[in-house]
Design a protein around this motif. Structure first.
Motif, PDB file in Angstrom:
ATOM      1  N   GLN A 189     -27.813 -28.178   5.044  1.00  0.00           N
ATOM      2  CA  GLN A 189     -27.965 -28.458   3.613  1.00  0.00           C
ATOM      3  C   GLN A 189     -26.704 -29.097   3.034  1.00  0.00           C
ATOM      4  N   PHE A 192     -26.244 -32.662   4.439  1.00  0.00           N
ATOM      5  CA  PHE A 192     -27.109 -33.665   3.820  1.00  0.00           C
ATOM      6  C   PHE A 192     -26.523 -34.140   2.488  1.00  0.00           C
ATOM      7  N   VAL A 193     -26.065 -33.191   1.706  1.00  0.00           N
ATOM      8  CA  VAL A 193     -25.490 -33.559   0.411  1.00  0.00           C
ATOM      9  C   VAL A 193     -24.201 -34.360   0.612  1.00  0.00           C
ATOM     10  N   LEU A 196     -24.330 -38.082   1.178  1.00  0.00           N
ATOM     11  CA  LEU A 196     -24.463 -38.925  -0.016  1.00  0.00           C
ATOM     12  C   LEU A 196     -23.214 -38.880  -0.898  1.00  0.00           C
ATOM     13  N   GLN A 237     -38.609 -38.008   9.232  1.00  0.00           N
ATOM     14  CA  GLN A 237     -38.844 -37.736   7.813  1.00  0.00           C
ATOM     15  C   GLN A 237     -38.430 -36.327   7.411  1.00  0.00           C
ATOM     16  N   GLY A 239     -35.641 -35.208   8.281  1.00  0.00           N
ATOM     17  CA  GLY A 239     -34.187 -35.280   8.222  1.00  0.00           C
ATOM     18  C   GLY A 239     -33.746 -36.161   7.074  1.00  0.00           C
TER      19      GLY A 239
ATOM     20  N   GLU B  20     -24.889 -35.166 -10.935  1.00  0.00           N
ATOM     21  CA  GLU B  20     -24.532 -33.873 -11.517  1.00  0.00           C
ATOM     22  C   GLU B  20     -23.770 -34.055 -12.830  1.00  0.00           C
ATOM     23  N   PHE B  62     -35.813 -38.168   0.641  1.00  0.00           N
ATOM     24  CA  PHE B  62     -35.744 -37.288   1.793  1.00  0.00           C
ATOM     25  C   PHE B  62     -34.893 -36.079   1.410  1.00  0.00           C
ATOM     26  N   LEU B  63     -34.654 -35.206   2.374  1.00  0.00           N
ATOM     27  CA  LEU B  63     -33.948 -33.964   2.028  1.00  0.00           C
ATOM     28  C   LEU B  63     -32.627 -34.208   1.297  1.00  0.00           C
ATOM     29  N   PRO B  64     -31.779 -35.139   1.734  1.00  0.00           N
ATOM     30  CA  PRO B  64     -30.497 -35.303   1.028  1.00  0.00           C
ATOM     31  C   PRO B  64     -30.683 -35.647  -0.451  1.00  0.00           C
ATOM     32  N   GLU B  65     -31.592 -36.558  -0.747  1.00  0.00           N
ATOM     33  CA  GLU B  65     -31.806 -36.968  -2.145  1.00  0.00           C
ATOM     34  C   GLU B  65     -32.378 -35.797  -2.957  1.00  0.00           C
ATOM     35  N   LEU B  67     -31.986 -32.612  -2.317  1.00  0.00           N
ATOM     36  CA  LEU B  67     -30.942 -31.591  -2.497  1.00  0.00           C
ATOM     37  C   LEU B  67     -29.958 -32.002  -3.591  1.00  0.00           C
ATOM     38  N   LEU B  68     -29.662 -33.282  -3.625  1.00  0.00           N
ATOM     39  CA  LEU B  68     -28.745 -33.772  -4.660  1.00  0.00           C
ATOM     40  C   LEU B  68     -29.380 -33.599  -6.044  1.00  0.00           C
ATOM     41  N   GLU B  71     -29.083 -30.050  -7.074  1.00  0.00           N
ATOM     42  CA  GLU B  71     -27.727 -29.718  -7.548  1.00  0.00           C
ATOM     43  C   GLU B  71     -27.553 -30.165  -9.004  1.00  0.00           C
ATOM     44  N   ILE B 108     -32.653 -24.256   4.102  1.00  0.00           N
ATOM     45  CA  ILE B 108     -32.884 -25.455   3.284  1.00  0.00           C
ATOM     46  C   ILE B 108     -34.268 -25.423   2.647  1.00  0.00           C
ATOM     47  N   ASN B 111     -34.530 -22.850  -0.056  1.00  0.00           N
ATOM     48  CA  ASN B 111     -33.806 -23.246  -1.274  1.00  0.00           C
ATOM     49  C   ASN B 111     -34.582 -24.285  -2.084  1.00  0.00           C
TER      50      ASN B 111
END
Lengths: 382, 213
Positions: A189, A192-193, A196, A237, A239, B20, B62-65, B67-68, B71, B108, B111
């Motif tokens: 987690q 991933f953040v 970016l 997808q 990931g 954020e 996707f997961l990163p976007e 999760l952002l 946040e 993940i 959450n």
């Protein structure tokens, strides 16, 4: 001592083109007699029809139950792990051997604290990640994987298996991909953040990890394993996006696969994510085989998968692991038959679970997977 | 002064884009201009998360976007929470007890489910990961939760999930139990005795709406 000779200490392998030609001869032999697992797998990998569909059960942690060893012994002792793997193929069947222990091997040797549960697979202590802040990405250091506990164990396991397998079984070495290794030290987690928010810091760590993994695959190839399998889970997808995967893993993993080919071993890939990016995986890694759990992001069904990718790479899969937990052997064989009918004609298919066989599941369904290949996988496919 | 809708849309956009700082700034501005915390939460922060969830469902995020975005939403929630406490009684919302079952540390998916449910207005009690069955049951009893949501990513911890479901059923037949995680399927969830299964966090609020009527 593996089956490959050494000259001045250097392992000598046949060029891939020669192996490919030999696989054609194996295919001819397969029409009149039974092939050895190694011959069968090579036939399939290079797009020929062997005597029957090759099969693997992916018994990893589950294999230890056949020799009665603990999870911790399996995770730490290469002799015991090798015995378990040999027992799995001798008792259950299966055409492939591999030196996979768990996905934390590489992270542990970077310094990630581990947990060795008595009834489950070893994993990082996520309460205590090695990379606790984005600044910590810059603290990773290059090391020699031959001299660290867990990676050297896997190198040794590959050596033992290559010796035991001789010309019977193909042996696959294994490494988690760079992004996966980093996730084991940071937590997926947060990683991933960070991809970016702090991409340059993440890349600093990926450079170091890649350098170690290049050396790691070199060391494994030197034991005589026939192929290396890389796990690039996040190239799917489930990931990261396609662009982010190229930026954060594709360009790094390419260096690793280049090294595998330079060492003369075959490149294979495992990705058990949802909607794996087959096209990008082929572009960046050019594997001879992709092991998968779900259809690629650009395919609607098995027919399209075979049509689109069947000539570009061999396919290995994809009996669902949840079915292996709950379904009857009869149902497993039905699922396998359907997959064999769709994906095996013309060669280029290895029957396998979509991912590791559930370590604590009943082993009867592993037998069912093997039995399905033997029953429904004889060429020509009916 | 910009119209309220424009302010709320800008908050939603900040969340969707995962910014954020922008979310915090725009929430502070909206509050200072007299927009209610409830509106900021519902039509700004939650709306932004909802839009991010839609993009995730369409494989554009996707997961990163995602999760952002979560946040950014949480940062905005921090800003409006003091005002919100004055405006809203927590009892107005249904409670969901959420966690990863004992033996598993992958959180993940759990959450994201928590964020999606918060964005829909549920009160989420997140017990974290590696949670023993008894802890889940104590919290359901203490909070009077209508829903128990369990997650696991490993096949080795499916028995722990099953045991938790069975114990919850024995103690309380009213609580709805939903499960999710990579090794599960709707068939396996049904076999365990769960009321619902979802493989996509963005669709969990819809699942709860159908279960709770």
């Amino acid at each position: 001592m593996s089956v490959y000779p050494r000259i001045a200490g250097r392992l000598i392998r046949p060029p891939q083109a020669l192996t490919e030609k030999a696989s054609g001869l194996f295919a001819l032999h397969g029409k009149i007699g039974q092939l050895l697992p190694l011959e069968r797998v090579l036939c399939a990998v290079f797009g020929h029809e062997p005597d029957r569909v090759p099969v693997t059960h992916y018994l990893l942690g589950a294999a230890r139950r056949l020799t009665g060893i603990s999870f911790e012994d399996f995770s730490r002792d290469p002799e015991m792990a090798a015995e378990a793997y040999m027992a799995a193929n001798e008792l259950i069947g299966g055409d492939v051997l591999y030196n996979v222990i768990d996905l934390s091997v590489e992270a542990a040797d970077f310094g990630q604290e581990m947990v060795y549960p008595p009834k489950s697979t070893a994993h990082p202590d996520y309460r205590n990640p090695l990379i606790a802040t984005p600044e910590d990405y810059e603290r990773l250091e290059v090391f020699d994987p031959r001299k660290t506990p867990r990676m050297s164990m896997c190198i040794e396991l590959g050596r033992i298996l290559a010796k035991k397998a001789r010309l019977r079984y193909p042996v696959l070495g294994f490494s988690f991909g760079p992004l996966g290794v980093l996730a084991m030290m940071r937590g997926a987690q947060r990683l991933f953040v960070d991809c970016l928010k702090h991409p340059e810091k993440v890349k600093t760590a990926l450079e170091v990890i890649t350098e170690v993994l290049v050396d790691y695959v070199r060391a494994q190839c030197d034991t005589g394993v026939d192929a290396m399998m890389l796990d690039t889970l996040f190239g799917s997808q489930s990931g990261v996006s396609r662009d982010l995967w190229v930026e954060m893993e594709g360009v790094y993993v390419r260096r690793i696969t280049d090294e595998i080919r330079r060492c003369g071993a075959l490149v294979t890939l495992h990705n058990c994510g949802t909607g794996p990016y087959f096209d990008l995986s082929i572009e960046y890694m050019d594997p001879v085989l992709i092991s998968f759990a779900c259809l690629p992001d650009d395919c609607r069904d098995m027919a399209e998968l075979k049509e689109k990718y069947g000539k570009k790479t061999a396919l290995a899969g994809f009996v669902p692991t949840d079915s292996l937990c709950i379904d009857s052997p009869r149902r497993i064989m039905d699922i396998a038959r359907e997959q064999i009918r769709a994906l095996a004609p013309g060669g280029g298919f290895v029957l396998a679970p979509g991912c590791e066989y559930p370590p604590n599941a009943d082993l009867t369904n592993a037998l069912a997977v093997v039995k399905a290949a033997e029953t429904y996988g004889k060429y020509p496919i009916q | 002064m910009a119209p309220a809708k424009e302010r709320l849309d800008a908050i939603a956009s900040a969340v969707k884009m995962g910014s954020e700082e922008d979310a915090v700034y725009r929430c502070e501005t909206a509050l200072s201009e007299g927009i209610s915390a409830r509106e900021i939460l519902d039509k700004g922060l939650s709306q932004g998360m909802h839009e991010a969830g839609e993009l995730y469902e369409r494989n554009e995020y996707f997961l990163p976007e995602l999760l952002l975005a979560s946040e950014a939403m949480h940062a905005g929630i921090q800003v409006v929470t003091p005002s919100l406490r004055r405006e809203v009684q927590a009892e107005e919302r249904e409670t969901v007890v959420l966690g990863v079952v004992e033996g598993d540390v992958h959180e993940i998916g759990k959450n994201l489910v928590g964020v999606m449910l918060e964005a829909e207005g549920y009160r989420v009690i997140d017990l974290g990961y590696d949670v023993p069955a008894q802890r889940f049951l104590e919290e359901v009893k203490r909070s009077g939760a209508k829903v128990l949501a369990l997650s696991t990513m490993m096949t080795t911890t499916i028995p722990a999930m099953q045991a938790t479901v069975e114990m919850a059923r024995l103690l309380d037949s009213q609580t709805r139990i939903i499960v999710g995680g990579a090794p599960l399927s709707s068939a396996l969830a049904g076999e365990m005795g769960a009321d619902g299964y979802e493989d996509n966090a963005a669709r969990v609020p819809g699942l709860l709406r159908s279960l709770l009527g």
